[in-house]
Design an enzyme around this catalytic site. Structure first.
Site, PDB file in Angstrom:
ATOM      1  N   ASP A  23      49.789  31.396  37.876  1.00  0.00           N
ATOM      2  CA  ASP A  23      49.499  32.791  37.552  1.00  0.00           C
ATOM      3  C   ASP A  23      48.442  33.335  38.505  1.00  0.00           C
ATOM      4  O   ASP A  23      48.056  34.488  38.409  1.00  0.00           O
ATOM      5  CB  ASP A  23      49.006  32.910  36.100  1.00  0.00           C
ATOM      6  CG  ASP A  23      48.865  34.358  35.648  1.00  0.00           C
ATOM      7  OD1 ASP A  23      49.811  35.146  35.861  1.00  0.00           O
ATOM      8  OD2 ASP A  23      47.799  34.719  35.100  1.00  0.00           O
ATOM      9  N   ARG A  66      42.066  30.004  38.694  1.00  0.00           N
ATOM     10  CA  ARG A  66      41.759  30.618  39.982  1.00  0.00           C
ATOM     11  C   ARG A  66      42.578  29.927  41.062  1.00  0.00           C
ATOM     12  O   ARG A  66      42.724  28.704  41.076  1.00  0.00           O
ATOM     13  CB  ARG A  66      40.260  30.514  40.309  1.00  0.00           C
ATOM     14  CG  ARG A  66      39.378  31.462  39.502  1.00  0.00           C
ATOM     15  CD  ARG A  66      39.625  32.923  39.886  1.00  0.00           C
ATOM     16  NE  ARG A  66      38.741  33.859  39.193  1.00  0.00           N
ATOM     17  CZ  ARG A  66      39.036  34.477  38.055  1.00  0.00           C
ATOM     18  NH1 ARG A  66      40.220  34.211  37.472  1.00  0.00           N
ATOM     19  NH2 ARG A  66      38.215  35.328  37.510  1.00  0.00           N
ATOM     20  N   HIS A  98      49.003  37.094  38.032  1.00  0.00           N
ATOM     21  CA  HIS A  98      47.691  37.135  37.368  1.00  0.00           C
ATOM     22  C   HIS A  98      47.753  37.997  36.100  1.00  0.00           C
ATOM     23  O   HIS A  98      46.939  38.896  35.895  1.00  0.00           O
ATOM     24  CB  HIS A  98      46.618  37.679  38.324  1.00  0.00           C
ATOM     25  CG  HIS A  98      45.247  37.154  38.012  1.00  0.00           C
ATOM     26  ND1 HIS A  98      44.371  36.731  38.993  1.00  0.00           N
ATOM     27  CD2 HIS A  98      44.585  36.990  36.844  1.00  0.00           C
ATOM     28  CE1 HIS A  98      43.236  36.335  38.437  1.00  0.00           C
ATOM     29  NE2 HIS A  98      43.348  36.485  37.134  1.00  0.00           N
ATOM     30  N   GLU A 142      45.747  35.827  46.795  1.00  0.00           N
ATOM     31  CA  GLU A 142      46.394  36.850  45.967  1.00  0.00           C
ATOM     32  C   GLU A 142      45.843  38.255  46.168  1.00  0.00           C
ATOM     33  O   GLU A 142      46.492  39.239  45.797  1.00  0.00           O
ATOM     34  CB  GLU A 142      46.273  36.487  44.485  1.00  0.00           C
ATOM     35  CG  GLU A 142      44.876  36.599  43.909  1.00  0.00           C
ATOM     36  CD  GLU A 142      44.840  36.308  42.411  1.00  0.00           C
ATOM     37  OE1 GLU A 142      44.413  37.190  41.661  1.00  0.00           O
ATOM     38  OE2 GLU A 142      45.232  35.202  42.003  1.00  0.00           O
TER      39      GLU A 142
END
Length: 329
Positions: free
Chosen positions: A258, A234, A295, A263
């Site tokens: 990622d 996260r 992600h 985001e």
């Protein structure tokens, strides 16, 4: 049972429809669930949401007023859910705690190896006919110390892969899985020791009050010079401003993300024809030793199938008033 699915992409629709039962009527919305779009759920019994949908008190109150009784998250994390508000409103929620730990673990290692061996740079060079090895020097993972923060399913799957490389794995988790520790052969330690000892630090823990900005200016300062940091968990686990500071100083030698704290305004959408307004994110992209993916750690066919199956099962159990071990309480 009428289900409204938010933040829908084509792959979500395909996987959910393949797993849906006849007694569930599904309507798909491309919109993210926010206070502005919650009205779309009017007349639905349940909503299905993803990592960047908003589930704060205002949104939950709107959903309740619109007749929503159930929320099914097609993900493991639920840091975007106001659980206390959910309980007060009497809305039942469930998640997908384990869909494919190996998918995220394998993506973690892919990022690690791409950074280490400069695969992204080598790919672009050879396309241009440049076969020079200058600037592509990597290091052996074998014998290095890998620090795994969080030993849930994904953290353990990553640990297994690292042990296959011949790495020394140390881990931190407030809740230690001692049975798996013996099977996989890794060592638990305290967080400070992990941060000061590890050559590579990989994050695999949930985002909550105790883990928010777990990696910050102080904790990063304690790490080895040239440390590699991987975050496939996260975005809020790390303080992005501190990452930039320590990338500039050289304390962080390699960084792969990622996930990103902000985001929700970027990931899962095509912004190639627009100017990204997030200056901090744009600054991260300028570093040659940083890799960012959108992600996609979970994004395998096997994982999507399992997510869909578990999501539909969660909804069915709620509808039939049966015990659901995936319920968030």
């Amino acid at each position: 049972m009428k289900l409204a699915v938010f933040s829908t992409k084509s792959y979500d629709k395909s996987s959910l429809m393949a797993s849906a039962t006849n007694n569930i009527s599904i309507t798909f919305f491309e919109n993210r669930l926010t206070s502005l779009t919650a009205k779309l759920a009017a007349g639905f019994d349940a909503v299905c949401v993803f990592v960047n949908d908003e589930l704060n008190q205002d949104v939950l109150s709107e959903l309740k007023a619109n007749g929503v009784k159930f929320i099914v998250l097609r993900c493991a994390g639920f840091n975007n859910l106001d659980l206390e508000a959910c309980k007060a409103l009497g809305i039942q929620c469930a998640r997908v705690p384990a869909y494919s730990p190996e998918a995220v673990a394998e993506h973690t290692v892919a990022l690690m190896m791409t950074l280490n061996r400069h695969i992204h740079k080598a790919f672009n060079r050879t396309k241009e006919g440049n076969f020079s090895l200058a600037g592509l020097l990597g290091f052996n993972i074998h014998g290095k110390t890998i620090g795994i923060i969080g030993t849930g399913n994904i953290g353990l799957a990553t640990t297994k892969i690292m042990k296959g490389f011949g790495a020394n794995v140390i881990a931190f988790d407030p809740v230690q899985n001692t049975s798996k520790q013996q099977d996989i052969d890794f060592t638990y330690t305290d967080l400070d020791t992990l941060l000061t000892t590890a050559d590579i630090v990989s994050l695999h823990c949930p985002l909550n009050q105790s883990t928010h900005h777990l990696l910050n200016d102080k904790s990063i300062s304690s790490m080895k010079d040239g440390v590699m940091i991987i975050n496939t968990s996260r975005g809020g686990l790390v303080d992005t401003a501190s990452l930039i500071k320590h990338l500039k100083s050289g304390k962080i030698g390699h960084l792969a993300l990622d996930v990103y704290e902000q985001e929700s305004e970027l990931f899962f959408e095509d912004h190639s024809e627009s100017i990204i307004q997030d200056d901090i994110f744009q600054r991260l992209l300028t570093f040659p030793n940083v890799i960012i993916t959108g992600h996609q750690g979970f994004f395998t066919g096997e994982a999507l199938t399992q997510i869909a199956k578990t999501t539909i099962t969660n909804l069915t159990l709620f509808a039939e008033s049966k015990i659901n071990h995936n319920e968030i309480t």
